[in-house]
Design a protein around this motif. Structure first.
Motif, PDB file in Angstrom:
ATOM      1  N   GLY A  27       0.705  -1.293  -0.155  1.00 48.36           N
ATOM      2  CA  GLY A  27      -0.231  -0.029   0.043  1.00 48.36           C
ATOM      3  C   GLY A  27       0.644   1.171  -0.343  1.00 48.36           C
ATOM      4  N   PRO A  28       0.407   2.373   0.539  1.00 50.31           N
ATOM      5  CA  PRO A  28       0.848   3.712   0.599  1.00 50.31           C
ATOM      6  C   PRO A  28       2.332   3.812   1.151  1.00 50.31           C
ATOM      7  CG  PRO A  28      -0.756   3.910   0.939  1.00 50.31           C
ATOM      8  CD  PRO A  28      -0.815   2.781   0.921  1.00 50.31           C
ATOM      9  N   HIS A  29       3.079   4.660   0.996  1.00 48.63           N
ATOM     10  CA  HIS A  29       4.178   5.179   2.470  1.00 48.63           C
ATOM     11  C   HIS A  29       3.526   6.401   2.762  1.00 48.63           C
ATOM     12  CE1 HIS A  29       6.948   2.235   0.720  1.00 48.63           C
ATOM     13  NE2 HIS A  29       8.023   2.905   2.079  1.00 48.63           N
ATOM     14  N   GLU A  30       2.473   6.922   2.512  1.00 43.75           N
ATOM     15  CA  GLU A  30       2.079   8.789   2.537  1.00 43.75           C
ATOM     16  C   GLU A  30       0.536   8.608   3.139  1.00 43.75           C
ATOM     17  OE1 GLU A  30       0.684   7.496  -1.425  1.00 43.75           O
ATOM     18  OE2 GLU A  30       2.946   7.468  -1.293  1.00 43.75           O
ATOM     19  N   PRO A  31       0.052   9.138   4.409  1.00 46.98           N
ATOM     20  CA  PRO A  31      -0.906   9.158   4.969  1.00 46.98           C
ATOM     21  C   PRO A  31      -1.985   9.096   4.287  1.00 46.98           C
ATOM     22  CG  PRO A  31       0.980  10.797   6.275  1.00 46.98           C
ATOM     23  CD  PRO A  31       1.314  10.238   4.342  1.00 46.98           C
ATOM     24  N   PHE A  32      -2.883   8.494   4.843  1.00 42.26           N
ATOM     25  CA  PHE A  32      -4.108   8.013   3.193  1.00 42.26           C
ATOM     26  C   PHE A  32      -5.631   8.684   4.681  1.00 42.26           C
ATOM     27  CE2 PHE A  32      -3.107   3.750   4.718  1.00 42.26           C
ATOM     28  CZ  PHE A  32      -4.525   3.249   5.297  1.00 42.26           C
ATOM     29  N   VAL A  33      -6.519   8.652   4.238  1.00 43.41           N
ATOM     30  CA  VAL A  33      -7.881   9.034   4.890  1.00 43.41           C
ATOM     31  C   VAL A  33      -8.518   8.147   4.596  1.00 43.41           C
ATOM     32  CG1 VAL A  33      -9.967  10.543   5.183  1.00 43.41           C
ATOM     33  CG2 VAL A  33      -7.596  11.736   4.360  1.00 43.41           C
ATOM     34  N   ASN A  34      -8.973   7.453   5.605  1.00 39.29           N
ATOM     35  CA  ASN A  34      -9.372   5.771   5.924  1.00 39.29           C
ATOM     36  C   ASN A  34     -11.377   6.002   5.416  1.00 39.29           C
ATOM     37  OD1 ASN A  34     -10.841   6.664   8.473  1.00 39.29           O
ATOM     38  ND2 ASN A  34      -9.328   4.929   9.516  1.00 39.29           N
ATOM     39  N   GLU A  35     -12.124   5.390   5.672  1.00 38.07           N
ATOM     40  CA  GLU A  35     -12.853   5.648   5.066  1.00 38.07           C
ATOM     41  C   GLU A  35     -14.288   6.006   6.134  1.00 38.07           C
ATOM     42  OE1 GLU A  35     -15.554   0.794   6.934  1.00 38.07           O
ATOM     43  OE2 GLU A  35     -14.016   0.606   4.950  1.00 38.07           O
ATOM     44  N   HIS A  36     -13.573   6.103   7.556  1.00 38.66           N
ATOM     45  CA  HIS A  36     -14.177   7.002   8.666  1.00 38.66           C
ATOM     46  C   HIS A  36     -13.926   8.319   8.294  1.00 38.66           C
ATOM     47  CE1 HIS A  36     -15.895   3.062   9.826  1.00 38.66           C
ATOM     48  NE2 HIS A  36     -14.896   2.749   9.612  1.00 38.66           N
ATOM     49  N   GLY A  37     -12.921   8.872   7.468  1.00 39.94           N
ATOM     50  CA  GLY A  37     -12.062   9.844   7.548  1.00 39.94           C
ATOM     51  C   GLY A  37     -11.309  10.462   7.838  1.00 39.94           C
ATOM     52  N   VAL A  38     -10.418   9.131   8.919  1.00 36.27           N
ATOM     53  CA  VAL A  38      -9.341   9.664   9.815  1.00 36.27           C
ATOM     54  C   VAL A  38      -8.006   9.458   8.880  1.00 36.27           C
ATOM     55  CG1 VAL A  38      -7.749   8.766  11.633  1.00 36.27           C
ATOM     56  CG2 VAL A  38     -10.884   8.587  12.132  1.00 36.27           C
ATOM     57  N   ASP A  44      -1.144  10.819  14.502  1.00 41.43           N
ATOM     58  CA  ASP A  44      -1.903  11.399  14.684  1.00 41.43           C
ATOM     59  C   ASP A  44      -3.705  10.706  15.632  1.00 41.43           C
ATOM     60  OD1 ASP A  44      -0.426  13.669  16.196  1.00 41.43           O
ATOM     61  OD2 ASP A  44      -0.965  15.141  14.554  1.00 41.43           O
ATOM     62  N   TYR A  45      -4.086  10.251  14.930  1.00 41.19           N
ATOM     63  CA  TYR A  45      -5.662   9.574  14.361  1.00 41.19           C
ATOM     64  C   TYR A  45      -6.223  10.603  15.032  1.00 41.19           C
ATOM     65  CZ  TYR A  45      -2.569   5.662  13.330  1.00 41.19           C
ATOM     66  OH  TYR A  45      -1.999   4.888  12.816  1.00 41.19           O
ATOM     67  N   ASP A  46      -6.252  11.833  14.945  1.00 46.22           N
ATOM     68  CA  ASP A  46      -7.056  13.291  15.035  1.00 46.22           C
ATOM     69  C   ASP A  46      -8.207  13.774  14.557  1.00 46.22           C
ATOM     70  OD1 ASP A  46      -7.723  14.152  17.878  1.00 46.22           O
ATOM     71  OD2 ASP A  46      -6.948  15.866  17.289  1.00 46.22           O
ATOM     72  N   SER A  47      -8.263  13.142  13.237  1.00 48.98           N
ATOM     73  CA  SER A  47      -9.024  13.599  12.693  1.00 48.98           C
ATOM     74  C   SER A  47     -10.942  14.502  13.488  1.00 48.98           C
ATOM     75  CB  SER A  47      -9.399  13.554  11.192  1.00 48.98           C
ATOM     76  OG  SER A  47      -8.394  12.221  11.014  1.00 48.98           O
ATOM     77  N   PRO A  48     -11.437  15.452  12.830  1.00 50.15           N
ATOM     78  CA  PRO A  48     -12.749  15.327  13.468  1.00 50.15           C
ATOM     79  C   PRO A  48     -13.572  14.204  13.166  1.00 50.15           C
ATOM     80  CG  PRO A  48     -11.595  17.498  12.386  1.00 50.15           C
ATOM     81  CD  PRO A  48     -11.097  16.048  12.146  1.00 50.15           C
ATOM     82  N   ASP A  49     -14.027  13.729  12.182  1.00 51.94           N
ATOM     83  CA  ASP A  49     -14.606  12.553  11.380  1.00 51.94           C
ATOM     84  C   ASP A  49     -13.965  11.451  12.459  1.00 51.94           C
ATOM     85  OD1 ASP A  49     -15.951  13.922  10.482  1.00 51.94           O
ATOM     86  OD2 ASP A  49     -15.093  13.695   8.804  1.00 51.94           O
ATOM     87  N   SER A  50     -13.291  10.901  13.669  1.00 54.84           N
ATOM     88  CA  SER A  50     -12.961   9.716  14.199  1.00 54.84           C
ATOM     89  C   SER A  50     -13.770   9.484  15.154  1.00 54.84           C
ATOM     90  CB  SER A  50     -11.304  10.328  14.614  1.00 54.84           C
ATOM     91  OG  SER A  50     -10.836   9.526  15.182  1.00 54.84           O
ATOM     92  N   PRO A  51     -14.120   8.190  15.477  1.00 53.85           N
ATOM     93  CA  PRO A  51     -14.905   7.838  16.045  1.00 53.85           C
ATOM     94  C   PRO A  51     -14.666   7.852  17.528  1.00 53.85           C
ATOM     95  CG  PRO A  51     -14.631   6.022  15.038  1.00 53.85           C
ATOM     96  CD  PRO A  51     -13.411   6.529  14.386  1.00 53.85           C
ATOM     97  N   LEU A  52     -12.797   8.125  17.515  1.00 55.01           N
ATOM     98  CA  LEU A  52     -12.401   8.539  18.516  1.00 55.01           C
ATOM     99  C   LEU A  52     -13.315   9.968  19.369  1.00 55.01           C
ATOM    100  CD1 LEU A  52      -8.670   7.831  18.406  1.00 55.01           C
ATOM    101  CD2 LEU A  52     -10.732   6.543  20.165  1.00 55.01           C
ATOM    102  N   GLN A  68      -8.242  -1.026   7.960  1.00 53.63           N
ATOM    103  CA  GLN A  68      -8.739   0.575   7.756  1.00 53.63           C
ATOM    104  C   GLN A  68      -7.601   1.282   8.458  1.00 53.63           C
ATOM    105  OE1 GLN A  68     -11.100  -1.281   8.819  1.00 53.63           O
ATOM    106  NE2 GLN A  68     -12.758  -0.638   9.583  1.00 53.63           N
ATOM    107  N   TRP A  69      -7.363   0.628   9.458  1.00 54.71           N
ATOM    108  CA  TRP A  69      -6.948   1.886  10.945  1.00 54.71           C
ATOM    109  C   TRP A  69      -5.393   1.313  10.922  1.00 54.71           C
ATOM    110  CZ3 TRP A  69      -9.610   5.839  12.072  1.00 54.71           C
ATOM    111  CH2 TRP A  69     -10.678   5.319  12.503  1.00 54.71           C
ATOM    112  N   VAL A  70      -4.230   0.438  10.352  1.00 52.65           N
ATOM    113  CA  VAL A  70      -3.037   0.066  10.205  1.00 52.65           C
ATOM    114  C   VAL A  70      -2.265   0.507   8.822  1.00 52.65           C
ATOM    115  CG1 VAL A  70      -1.198  -1.723  10.362  1.00 52.65           C
ATOM    116  CG2 VAL A  70      -4.059  -1.536  11.523  1.00 52.65           C
ATOM    117  N   HIS A  71      -1.630   1.545   9.029  1.00 55.52           N
ATOM    118  CA  HIS A  71      -0.908   2.286   7.960  1.00 55.52           C
ATOM    119  C   HIS A  71       0.228   0.616   7.414  1.00 55.52           C
ATOM    120  CE1 HIS A  71       1.930   4.421   5.111  1.00 55.52           C
ATOM    121  NE2 HIS A  71       0.995   5.730   5.798  1.00 55.52           N
TER     122      HIS A  71
END
Length: 125
Positions: A27-38, A44-52, A68-71
């Protein structure tokens, strides 16, 4: 002391130096946005749409499980000794490291349930 793979300045702090056979199709080396918008891979895993950030008593924790939560390159789990040995050196993890050697967790599996008046036989020592 010589510079090892763990000291490679080109690697992200959460990344390890995968052997070539573990780099294909990851998969990608760079960060990506998962299906939850995180954003995954920015550490950081601190996107506004994060379930956290939307957590409540109605949130099913399973929403935070899955690939989808693992890089594929930058996950903190890769930093364990077992994962580094496997992915960087090809050393297979030892089998049975999480087993209770003095307990048989499958003892009497499949036996019919006993009534509350019957005494359950003890597991052999």
């Amino acid at each position: 002391m010589g510079k090892g793979k763990e000291d490679d300045p080109s690697l992200d702090p959460f990344e390890i130096a995968f052997l070539p056979e573990f780099r294909e199709g990851r998969g990608p080396h760079e960060p990506f946005v998962n299906e939850h918008g995180v954003v995954i891979g920015d550490h950081d895993y601190d996107s506004p749409d994060s379930p956290l950030n939307q957590w409540s008593t109605d949130t099913d924790p399973a929403v935070m499980a899955g690939d989808q939560w693992v890089h594929p390159y930058k996950d903190i789990g890769f930093q364990t000794a077992e994962n580094r040995e496997y992915f960087e050196q090809g050393i297979e993890p030892q089998a049975g490291i999480f087993m209770h050697l003095d307990k048989n967790s499958a003892y009497r599996a499949g036996d019919p349930l006993l009534s509350t008046e019957e005494e359950s036989p003890k597991q052999p020592e």
